[in-house]
Scaffold this motif. Structure first.
Motif, PDB file in Angstrom:
ATOM      1  N   ARG A 162     -19.743  27.285  76.961  1.00  0.00           N
ATOM      2  CA  ARG A 162     -19.822  27.745  78.339  1.00  0.00           C
ATOM      3  C   ARG A 162     -20.338  29.174  78.370  1.00  0.00           C
ATOM      4  O   ARG A 162     -19.954  29.999  77.544  1.00  0.00           O
ATOM      5  CB  ARG A 162     -18.437  27.682  78.981  1.00  0.00           C
ATOM      6  CG  ARG A 162     -17.945  26.253  79.087  1.00  0.00           C
ATOM      7  CD  ARG A 162     -16.573  26.128  79.684  1.00  0.00           C
ATOM      8  NE  ARG A 162     -16.431  26.974  80.862  1.00  0.00           N
ATOM      9  CZ  ARG A 162     -15.249  27.319  81.358  1.00  0.00           C
ATOM     10  NH1 ARG A 162     -14.158  26.900  80.787  1.00  0.00           N
ATOM     11  NH2 ARG A 162     -15.178  28.078  82.414  1.00  0.00           N
ATOM     12  N   MET A 189     -20.910  33.091  79.419  1.00  0.00           N
ATOM     13  CA  MET A 189     -20.054  34.215  79.795  1.00  0.00           C
ATOM     14  C   MET A 189     -20.984  35.391  80.031  1.00  0.00           C
ATOM     15  O   MET A 189     -21.872  35.646  79.232  1.00  0.00           O
ATOM     16  CB  MET A 189     -19.065  34.530  78.670  1.00  0.00           C
ATOM     17  CG  MET A 189     -18.174  35.714  78.944  1.00  0.00           C
ATOM     18  SD  MET A 189     -17.079  36.077  77.550  1.00  0.00           S
ATOM     19  CE  MET A 189     -15.864  34.790  77.764  1.00  0.00           C
ATOM     20  N   SER A 190     -20.785  36.092  81.102  1.00  0.00           N
ATOM     21  CA  SER A 190     -21.682  37.215  81.367  1.00  0.00           C
ATOM     22  C   SER A 190     -21.073  38.517  80.865  1.00  0.00           C
ATOM     23  O   SER A 190     -19.855  38.669  80.809  1.00  0.00           O
ATOM     24  CB  SER A 190     -21.981  37.320  82.867  1.00  0.00           C
ATOM     25  OG  SER A 190     -20.790  37.612  83.571  1.00  0.00           O
TER      26      SER A 190
END
Length: 96
Positions: A7, A9-10
């Motif tokens: 997934r 993630m910034s």
């Protein structure tokens, strides 16, 4: 083959750090994404080792407080000097 659930993630970076990251990625012929993933993986591994060392230290301290068993710095230094010279010697005996 196992599928992993990856997934996104910034990460917010200031313009200077972002420019440095992009320059480094270009010089390494990698993407900034690859550089960040590698950096995070190395950081996590290093910090996990550091935490394991900290836990071992706390365990050793608690064991010392419970038993009083120890070796002196001089005994440890003499043992390490023997190992440095290539002698395969047993560590010194712990005592109270």
């Amino acid at each position: 083959m196992t599928t992993t659930n990856v997934r996104p993630m910034s990460v917010k970076l200031d313009p200077d750090t972002r420019a440095r990251l992009e320059q480094l990625a270009e010089s390494r012929r990698r993407t900034p994404h690859w550089i960040l993933r590698e950096a995070v993986a190395q950081y996590v591994e290093r910090e996990e080792k550091r935490e394991a060392f900290r836990q071992d230290t706390l365990k050793a301290w608690e064991e010392y407080r419970t038993t009083g068993l120890h070796v002196t710095a001089d005994e440890a230094d003499a043992w390490l000097a023997q190992l440095t010279e290539g002698n395969d010697v047993e560590p010194p005996e712990c005592h109270v």
